[in-house]
Design a protein around this motif. Structure first.
Motif, short mmCIF file in Angstrom:
data_model
loop_
_atom_site.label_atom_id
_atom_site.label_comp_id
_atom_site.label_asym_id
_atom_site.label_seq_id
_atom_site.Cartn_x
_atom_site.Cartn_y
_atom_site.Cartn_z
N SER A 288 1.53 5.58 -0.89
CA SER A 288 0.43 6.82 -1.41
C SER A 288 1.22 7.97 -1.93
O SER A 288 2.48 7.27 -1.67
CB SER A 288 -0.01 7.66 -0.08
OG SER A 288 0.80 8.13 1.01
N GLY B 177 -7.98 5.49 -4.92
CA GLY B 177 -6.72 5.13 -5.74
C GLY B 177 -7.39 4.12 -6.16
O GLY B 177 -8.90 3.46 -7.21
N GLY C 245 -3.79 8.24 2.14
CA GLY C 245 -3.22 6.88 3.39
C GLY C 245 -3.12 7.29 4.53
O GLY C 245 -2.08 7.61 4.53
N ALA D 83 -2.88 4.37 -3.59
CA ALA D 83 -4.22 5.17 -2.89
C ALA D 83 -3.43 7.06 -2.90
O ALA D 83 -3.04 7.19 -3.11
CB ALA D 83 -3.64 4.86 -1.26
N VAL E 218 -8.25 5.25 3.30
CA VAL E 218 -8.01 5.93 1.94
C VAL E 218 -9.50 6.95 1.19
O VAL E 218 -10.14 6.23 1.63
CB VAL E 218 -7.80 4.14 0.83
CG1 VAL E 218 -6.16 3.00 1.50
CG2 VAL E 218 -8.34 4.05 0.18
N LEU F 33 0.63 -0.77 0.07
CA LEU F 33 0.19 0.29 -0.32
C LEU F 33 0.97 1.44 -0.07
O LEU F 33 1.61 0.80 0.69
CB LEU F 33 -0.97 0.02 1.47
CG LEU F 33 -1.88 1.66 1.67
CD1 LEU F 33 -1.97 1.88 0.47
CD2 LEU F 33 -2.12 1.17 2.74
#
Length: 149
Positions: A11, A68, A84, A81, A65, A9
């Motif tokens: 961002s 995304g 996030g 994202a 989030v 994950l």
């Protein structure tokens, strides 16, 4: 089939997590879904909401989030994202900033209604509603940030 899959994950600001997981629950724009090892390959557009990650030991961790994309295949989930935060870091002040951004974006779309069309305005309103629901779901007040800037 393997018991875990890789989950990443990120961002624009930072990498939030990169771990092996048993499952990832995602807030998709077309409905929530759970990705597990062996999942069919797909790309999912995300709405504002909570991403829940269950690690190999069965411990769940949540991330907020604002939207995304997630690319899913049988061995991994890669989530990019828009913005996030680990749920534990999502304070009222951070959430207020996120809500101000969502209100600002929605006002911008509404002001261009004639050129963008009613469907885009409706999608923007839904995103704003999803952002409000995100805050309510985790005990934050979406009404603190409605003051126009």
């Amino acid at each position: 089939m393997a018991d875990t899959m890789q989950f990443d994950l990120v961002s624009p600001e930072r990498r939030l997590v990169s771990v092996p997981v048993r499952e990832v629950r995602l807030p998709g724009t077309d409905g929530d879904l759970t990705a597990m090892p062996g999942h069919a390959a797909t790309i999912v557009t995300l709405r504002p909401g909570i991403v829940t990650v269950v690690d190999a030991q069965g411990t769940a961790t949540e991330f907020a989030v604002t939207g995304g994309f997630a690319e899913i295949n049988g061995e991994s989930v890669s989530l990019l994202a828009e913005r996030g935060h680990p749920r534990a870091e999502l304070t009222q002040d951070v959430y207020n900033e996120m809500m101000r951004d969502a209100h600002r974006a929605h006002r911008g779309v509404e002001s261009r209604r004639e050129s963008v069309g009613d469907d885009v305005v409706a999608a923007s309103a839904k995103m704003l509603g999803d952002m409000q629901a995100l805050g309510t779901h985790i005990g934050l007040d979406p009404n603190q940030s409605t003051v126009p800037e």
